[in-house]
Motif scaffolding. Structure first.
Motif, short mmCIF file in Angstrom:
data_model
loop_
_atom_site.label_atom_id
_atom_site.label_comp_id
_atom_site.label_asym_id
_atom_site.label_seq_id
_atom_site.Cartn_x
_atom_site.Cartn_y
_atom_site.Cartn_z
N LEU A 1 0.80 -1.22 0.00
CA LEU A 1 0.00 0.00 0.00
C LEU A 1 0.84 1.27 0.00
O LEU A 1 0.30 2.36 -0.24
CB LEU A 1 -0.94 0.01 1.21
CG LEU A 1 -2.15 -0.92 1.11
CD1 LEU A 1 -2.89 -0.97 2.44
CD2 LEU A 1 -3.07 -0.50 -0.01
N THR B 1 -2.21 1.55 -5.60
CA THR B 1 -1.76 1.83 -6.96
C THR B 1 -2.08 0.63 -7.86
O THR B 1 -2.42 -0.46 -7.40
CB THR B 1 -0.25 2.08 -6.98
OG1 THR B 1 0.42 0.89 -6.52
CG2 THR B 1 0.12 3.25 -6.09
N PRO C 1 -8.41 -0.16 -0.88
CA PRO C 1 -7.51 0.27 -1.96
C PRO C 1 -6.99 -0.89 -2.82
O PRO C 1 -6.63 -0.70 -3.97
CB PRO C 1 -6.36 0.96 -1.22
CG PRO C 1 -6.88 1.27 0.13
CD PRO C 1 -7.87 0.20 0.44
N ARG D 1 -1.96 4.11 -0.38
CA ARG D 1 -3.05 4.05 -1.36
C ARG D 1 -2.84 2.83 -2.25
O ARG D 1 -1.74 2.26 -2.32
CB ARG D 1 -3.12 5.32 -2.19
CG ARG D 1 -1.89 5.67 -2.99
CD ARG D 1 -2.02 7.05 -3.63
NE ARG D 1 -0.85 7.43 -4.40
CZ ARG D 1 -0.65 7.13 -5.67
NH1 ARG D 1 -1.56 6.43 -6.31
NH2 ARG D 1 0.44 7.52 -6.29
N TRP E 1 -9.59 -0.55 6.08
CA TRP E 1 -8.94 0.57 5.37
C TRP E 1 -7.82 0.09 4.45
O TRP E 1 -7.43 0.79 3.52
CB TRP E 1 -8.41 1.62 6.35
CG TRP E 1 -7.41 1.15 7.37
CD1 TRP E 1 -7.65 0.87 8.68
CD2 TRP E 1 -6.00 0.94 7.18
NE1 TRP E 1 -6.49 0.48 9.31
CE2 TRP E 1 -5.47 0.53 8.42
CE3 TRP E 1 -5.14 1.07 6.08
CZ2 TRP E 1 -4.12 0.23 8.60
CZ3 TRP E 1 -3.79 0.77 6.26
CH2 TRP E 1 -3.29 0.36 7.50
#
Length: 280
Positions: A67, A207, A249, A205, A245
């Protein structure tokens, strides 16, 4: 073929897959070389890293580590995890064994090898930012994601979960290795570990590279047919230990009721099976 013979054969194949074709030689060097160790036999790091729950924690750590865009860019650009995933696993398992259980000179040599590799890994991420693998900030993220994953897996599926003193002791033990690798001021308690992970969250995040790595790890790992069902349980168990969380992503599912029941039961069964197989 009797049960013990079958177990020995499966264990040998598993060791070879995880530690490489010279697994027995490595194991002998780790455990039979005389001399002082970095960690005494009663230290929590030895209990955690000797337990079969480490398999679940290792996969969870890889998903969580992906992440961070810069850490993932380094893996995507310099690691042949698609072409040689078992080689990467073998190098990681050997490093963990050497630093946890090996003689102090061998542990230091293992660290020196990794630091030498890190010095050569640098580049530019897809978002235009430069990265280098020996960046203390990235080293810290990789470290805390790994420690958090190993400890959570052990507390959930380990044979003998640690009390609070033991959990803090484990985090403190891992700080010894982290500092040798170049991590500045690593956490030494579970509270510090949680705070450090929370501090990184704004940087994390999903990708395209991270999602591709997650798909590979969960769905495309090169395995023989007989190993695919247990690996599916391993993957589901690792995903279930990720916080929501971290899943969104990576586009990983969140099924709280199933995870609390069927996956938890299957995870315990898998880890017990691994533990029995490896107790040869």
């Amino acid at each position: 073929m009797d049960l013990n013979t079958a177990r020995t054969r499966v264990a040998s194949n598993l060791f070879a897959r995880v530690a490489g074709p010279n697994a027995r030689e490595i194991r002998s060097r780790v455990h039979d070389t005389p001399g002082p160790r970095w960690f005494a036999e009663d230290r929590p790091i030895r209990r955690v890293h000797a337990d079969a729950s480490l398999f679940v924690g290792g996969l969870r750590a890889l998903l969580l580590q992906s992440l961070h865009p810069l850490a993932m860019a380094g893996v995507a650009g310099h690691s042949d995890y698609r072409g040689d995933p078992w080689g990467r696993l073998q190098r990681t398992s050997t490093f963990l064994a050497m630093t946890t259980f090996g003689a102090a000179p061998d542990a230091q040599r293992a660290v020196d090898r990794v630091r030498g590799i890190h010095r050569r890994v640098r580049g530019t991420a897809p978002d235009g930012r430069e990265y280098r693998a020996d960046d203390p900030h990235l080293l810290t993220w990789v470290h805390i994601a790994e420690v958090d994953s190993f400890l959570l897996a052990h507390q959930t599926y380990g044979r003998a979960p640690l009390d609070q003193e033991g959990r803090d002791g484990y985090v403190a033990d891992t700080a010894r290795v982290a500092e040798a690798l170049g991590v500045p001021d690593p956490p030494r308690t579970t509270a510090e570990l949680a705070d450090r992970i929370a501090a990184y969250r704004p940087e994390l995040r999903g990708t395209a590279e991270a999602r591709e790595a997650a798909r590979f790890l969960v769905l495309k790992a090169p395995l023989p047919l007989v190993a695919r069902p247990p690996y599916a349980v391993l993957a589901a168990t690792a995903i279930a230990m990720l916080p929501p969380w971290a899943r969104l992503p990576l586009r990983l599912p969140y099924l709280p009721l199933t995870e609390a029941t069927a996956i938890r039961v299957a995870g315990h069964g898998l880890v017990r099976g691994l533990r029995w197989t490896l107790a040869t």
